[in-house]
Scaffold this motif. Structure first.
Motif, PDB file in Angstrom:
ATOM      1  N   ALA A 186      27.051 -30.954  11.758  1.00 39.32           N
ATOM      2  CA  ALA A 186      25.605 -31.169  11.689  1.00 39.32           C
ATOM      3  C   ALA A 186      25.297 -32.655  11.565  1.00 39.32           C
ATOM      4  CB  ALA A 186      25.022 -30.404  10.502  1.00 39.32           C
ATOM      5  N   LEU A 187      26.088 -33.353  10.747  1.00 40.28           N
ATOM      6  CA  LEU A 187      25.886 -34.793  10.558  1.00 40.28           C
ATOM      7  C   LEU A 187      26.077 -35.550  11.877  1.00 40.28           C
ATOM      8  CD1 LEU A 187      25.394 -37.108   8.569  1.00 40.28           C
ATOM      9  CD2 LEU A 187      27.852 -37.149   8.118  1.00 40.28           C
ATOM     10  N   ILE A 188      27.077 -35.146  12.648  1.00 46.51           N
ATOM     11  CA  ILE A 188      27.318 -35.773  13.954  1.00 46.51           C
ATOM     12  C   ILE A 188      26.100 -35.612  14.860  1.00 46.51           C
ATOM     13  CG2 ILE A 188      28.647 -35.562  16.099  1.00 46.51           C
ATOM     14  CD1 ILE A 188      31.105 -34.931  14.331  1.00 46.51           C
ATOM     15  N   GLU A 189      25.551 -34.419  14.905  1.00 45.54           N
ATOM     16  CA  GLU A 189      24.399 -34.168  15.784  1.00 45.54           C
ATOM     17  C   GLU A 189      23.166 -34.943  15.315  1.00 45.54           C
ATOM     18  OE1 GLU A 189      24.627 -32.619  18.675  1.00 45.54           O
ATOM     19  OE2 GLU A 189      26.750 -32.443  18.187  1.00 45.54           O
ATOM     20  N   ILE A 190      22.957 -34.988  13.991  1.00 44.49           N
ATOM     21  CA  ILE A 190      21.803 -35.724  13.443  1.00 44.49           C
ATOM     22  C   ILE A 190      21.935 -37.210  13.736  1.00 44.49           C
ATOM     23  CG2 ILE A 190      20.671 -36.432  11.291  1.00 44.49           C
ATOM     24  CD1 ILE A 190      21.422 -33.613  10.206  1.00 44.49           C
ATOM     25  N   LEU A 191      23.143 -37.746  13.554  1.00 47.21           N
ATOM     26  CA  LEU A 191      23.380 -39.172  13.807  1.00 47.21           C
ATOM     27  C   LEU A 191      23.148 -39.523  15.276  1.00 47.21           C
ATOM     28  CD1 LEU A 191      26.530 -39.801  11.600  1.00 47.21           C
ATOM     29  CD2 LEU A 191      24.347 -41.002  11.403  1.00 47.21           C
ATOM     30  N   LYS A 192      23.613 -38.655  16.160  1.00 47.55           N
ATOM     31  CA  LYS A 192      23.408 -38.906  17.598  1.00 47.55           C
ATOM     32  C   LYS A 192      21.921 -39.085  17.898  1.00 47.55           C
ATOM     33  CE  LYS A 192      27.387 -36.385  19.514  1.00 47.55           C
ATOM     34  NZ  LYS A 192      27.770 -35.159  20.256  1.00 47.55           N
ATOM     35  N   ILE A 193      21.122 -38.193  17.322  1.00 45.23           N
ATOM     36  CA  ILE A 193      19.672 -38.246  17.576  1.00 45.23           C
ATOM     37  C   ILE A 193      19.070 -39.519  16.984  1.00 45.23           C
ATOM     38  CG2 ILE A 193      17.461 -37.127  17.061  1.00 45.23           C
ATOM     39  CD1 ILE A 193      19.052 -34.445  17.059  1.00 45.23           C
ATOM     40  N   LYS A 195      17.910 -46.968  18.410  1.00 44.91           N
ATOM     41  CA  LYS A 195      18.596 -47.942  19.261  1.00 44.91           C
ATOM     42  C   LYS A 195      19.063 -49.182  18.471  1.00 44.91           C
ATOM     43  CE  LYS A 195      15.967 -46.456  23.325  1.00 44.91           C
ATOM     44  NZ  LYS A 195      16.987 -45.445  23.680  1.00 44.91           N
ATOM     45  N   PHE A 196      19.812 -48.937  17.408  1.00 46.75           N
ATOM     46  CA  PHE A 196      20.367 -50.028  16.609  1.00 46.75           C
ATOM     47  C   PHE A 196      21.324 -50.864  17.449  1.00 46.75           C
ATOM     48  CE2 PHE A 196      19.607 -46.779  13.225  1.00 46.75           C
ATOM     49  CZ  PHE A 196      18.621 -47.482  12.547  1.00 46.75           C
ATOM     50  N   GLN A 197      21.290 -52.168  17.230  1.00 44.27           N
ATOM     51  CA  GLN A 197      22.226 -53.048  17.939  1.00 44.27           C
ATOM     52  C   GLN A 197      23.532 -53.196  17.173  1.00 44.27           C
ATOM     53  OE1 GLN A 197      20.184 -56.710  18.696  1.00 44.27           O
ATOM     54  NE2 GLN A 197      18.831 -55.825  20.240  1.00 44.27           N
ATOM     55  N   ASN A 198      23.467 -53.077  15.840  1.00 36.58           N
ATOM     56  CA  ASN A 198      24.659 -53.138  14.985  1.00 36.58           C
ATOM     57  C   ASN A 198      24.450 -52.204  13.805  1.00 36.58           C
ATOM     58  OD1 ASN A 198      26.144 -55.729  16.076  1.00 36.58           O
ATOM     59  ND2 ASN A 198      23.984 -56.283  15.879  1.00 36.58           N
ATOM     60  N   ILE A 199      25.553 -51.760  13.219  1.00 36.84           N
ATOM     61  CA  ILE A 199      25.461 -50.904  12.033  1.00 36.84           C
ATOM     62  C   ILE A 199      26.449 -51.400  10.976  1.00 36.84           C
ATOM     63  CG2 ILE A 199      25.872 -48.600  11.098  1.00 36.84           C
ATOM     64  CD1 ILE A 199      24.861 -47.420  13.657  1.00 36.84           C
ATOM     65  N   LEU A 200      25.937 -51.620   9.761  1.00 33.29           N
ATOM     66  CA  LEU A 200      26.799 -51.933   8.616  1.00 33.29           C
ATOM     67  C   LEU A 200      27.036 -50.643   7.843  1.00 33.29           C
ATOM     68  CD1 LEU A 200      28.247 -53.980   6.786  1.00 33.29           C
ATOM     69  CD2 LEU A 200      26.107 -54.229   5.533  1.00 33.29           C
ATOM     70  N   VAL A 201      28.274 -50.213   7.799  1.00 31.25           N
ATOM     71  CA  VAL A 201      28.628 -48.948   7.146  1.00 31.25           C
ATOM     72  C   VAL A 201      29.064 -49.252   5.709  1.00 31.25           C
ATOM     73  CG1 VAL A 201      30.050 -46.875   7.287  1.00 31.25           C
ATOM     74  CG2 VAL A 201      29.387 -48.060   9.377  1.00 31.25           C
ATOM     75  N   ALA A 202      28.189 -48.939   4.763  1.00 34.32           N
ATOM     76  CA  ALA A 202      28.478 -49.280   3.367  1.00 34.32           C
ATOM     77  C   ALA A 202      29.579 -48.404   2.785  1.00 34.32           C
ATOM     78  CB  ALA A 202      27.199 -49.155   2.529  1.00 34.32           C
ATOM     79  N   ASN A 203      29.697 -47.175   3.297  1.00 35.88           N
ATOM     80  CA  ASN A 203      30.648 -46.225   2.714  1.00 35.88           C
ATOM     81  C   ASN A 203      31.781 -45.891   3.665  1.00 35.88           C
ATOM     82  OD1 ASN A 203      29.847 -45.804   0.125  1.00 35.88           O
ATOM     83  ND2 ASN A 203      28.456 -44.126   0.595  1.00 35.88           N
ATOM     84  N   VAL A 222      30.575 -41.731  15.618  1.00 40.78           N
ATOM     85  CA  VAL A 222      29.410 -41.535  16.493  1.00 40.78           C
ATOM     86  C   VAL A 222      28.966 -42.865  17.088  1.00 40.78           C
ATOM     87  CG1 VAL A 222      26.997 -40.785  16.578  1.00 40.78           C
ATOM     88  CG2 VAL A 222      28.660 -39.477  15.242  1.00 40.78           C
ATOM     89  N   SER A 223      28.966 -43.921  16.268  1.00 42.99           N
ATOM     90  CA  SER A 223      28.550 -45.244  16.748  1.00 42.99           C
ATOM     91  C   SER A 223      29.477 -45.742  17.850  1.00 42.99           C
ATOM     92  CB  SER A 223      28.529 -46.239  15.585  1.00 42.99           C
ATOM     93  OG  SER A 223      27.645 -45.809  14.569  1.00 42.99           O
ATOM     94  N   ASP A 224      30.773 -45.525  17.666  1.00 48.37           N
ATOM     95  CA  ASP A 224      31.740 -45.934  18.696  1.00 48.37           C
ATOM     96  C   ASP A 224      31.443 -45.243  20.020  1.00 48.37           C
ATOM     97  OD1 ASP A 224      33.035 -47.606  16.967  1.00 48.37           O
ATOM     98  OD2 ASP A 224      34.710 -46.254  16.560  1.00 48.37           O
ATOM     99  N   ASN A 225      31.156 -43.953  19.961  1.00 47.43           N
ATOM    100  CA  ASN A 225      30.874 -43.196  21.181  1.00 47.43           C
ATOM    101  C   ASN A 225      29.602 -43.677  21.871  1.00 47.43           C
ATOM    102  OD1 ASN A 225      33.141 -41.570  20.974  1.00 47.43           O
ATOM    103  ND2 ASN A 225      32.100 -40.037  19.727  1.00 47.43           N
ATOM    104  N   LEU A 226      28.675 -44.222  21.079  1.00 45.09           N
ATOM    105  CA  LEU A 226      27.422 -44.726  21.648  1.00 45.09           C
ATOM    106  C   LEU A 226      27.483 -46.230  21.919  1.00 45.09           C
ATOM    107  CD1 LEU A 226      24.877 -42.747  19.421  1.00 45.09           C
ATOM    108  CD2 LEU A 226      25.505 -42.285  21.799  1.00 45.09           C
ATOM    109  N   LYS A 227      28.692 -46.819  21.771  1.00 42.34           N
ATOM    110  CA  LYS A 227      28.912 -48.243  22.046  1.00 42.34           C
ATOM    111  C   LYS A 227      28.088 -49.152  21.128  1.00 42.34           C
ATOM    112  CE  LYS A 227      31.378 -46.866  25.580  1.00 42.34           C
ATOM    113  NZ  LYS A 227      32.830 -46.676  25.405  1.00 42.34           N
ATOM    114  N   ILE A 228      27.903 -48.739  19.868  1.00 33.83           N
ATOM    115  CA  ILE A 228      27.195 -49.565  18.892  1.00 33.83           C
ATOM    116  C   ILE A 228      28.233 -50.198  17.965  1.00 33.83           C
ATOM    117  CG2 ILE A 228      25.476 -49.616  17.044  1.00 33.83           C
ATOM    118  CD1 ILE A 228      24.299 -47.041  18.226  1.00 33.83           C
TER     119      ILE A 228
END
Length: 253
Positions: A30-37, A43-51, A63-69
């Motif tokens: 479910a988290l994967i599907e929510i994140l994709k949406i 349309k983030f250009q970068n993501i800082l993953v705190a955890n 998910v970010s890797d698959n979306l090239k972010i």
């Protein structure tokens, strides 16, 4: 999942024993599907993953890797070269505090091109604290600036810690020291009965003595104000050394 388990009569996945595992699989899907949406909408250009290094952080990175972010994470503290850490960080770039941390991750198989030395802002904050100012602030809660201050900050309270801590309170009073016991924030939500029992013991045996027990004071400001820190395996040791404080490490576990 349930249909496959039932159809093939898989013995390891009886529902009454392993339903939490199935539930976690559902949650991750479910988290994967929510994140994709979300990532496609904003349309983030970068993501800082705190955890990074846990289920949620790893899922975000995947998910970010698959979306090239591009993804980034911060190594929260320095590690020993434990092989398990080689599986922890999944972000594309990892910010590390210094050369030692970079060396550890390199040793564990991380690509040097993915490691970026940034320093650690918490240590900049620690160095900028004014010990005289922080100690003067403690006069509001009855701590004298004319006495040396002992700070005890333990990561975990072991069996019988309340006994030597009670003795330390008495010793401090007899030798004209102030003493503060800083309780780890974990005990506000976990093991509350255990820590309350230990505090009750201290209060019972130190009725005639002066000391302070606190859950909520800023630990870095307390370290700045103190003269001696007593701790166990906590990373607070580093903060005390940066503050040029005397440090006593205890291990009664």
């Amino acid at each position: 999942f349930k249909q496959i388990i039932k159809k093939h009569n898989i013995p390891l996945f009886f529902e009454n024993k392993f339903s939490p595992l199935i539930t976690n699989l559902f949650i991750t899907m479910a988290l994967i599907e929510i994140l994709k949406i979300l990532l496609q909408i904003y349309k983030f250009q970068n993501i800082l993953v705190a955890n990074d290094g846990n289920k949620i952080g790893n899922t975000v990175c995947n998910v970010s890797d698959n979306l090239k972010i591009p993804t980034y994470t911060v190594m929260p503290y320095s590690y020993e070269p434990d092989p398990l850490i080689s599986l922890q960080f999944t972000a594309q770039k990892i910010f590390v505090g210094g050369e030692y941390a970079l060396k550890i991750l390199s040793t564990l198989g991380y690509n040097d091109k993915n490691l970026i030395i940034t320093g650690n802002p918490i240590y900049d904050y620690v160095k900028k604290l004014n010990p005289l100012y922080e100690k003067k602030n403690l006069t509001k809660i009855g701590i004298s600036t004319r006495k040396k201050l002992i700070l005890v900050a333990l990561s975990r309270w072991e069996n019988d810690d309340e006994i030597w801590l009670s003795n330390l309170i008495k010793f401090s009073n007899l030798n004209n020291f102030e003493l503060i016991l800083k309780i780890h924030p974990m005990y506000k939500t976990k093991f509350q009965d255990s820590i309350k029992e230990k505090i009750n013991y201290i209060e019972k045996h130190c009725k005639m003595f002066s000391y302070l027990i606190t859950y909520d004071h800023d630990i870095l400001k307390l370290i700045s104000a103190c003269d001696i820190l007593i701790t166990d395996y906590s990373s607070l040791s580093v903060d005390s050394v940066l503050n040029k404080k005397f440090l006593i490490r205890v291990n009664f576990s």
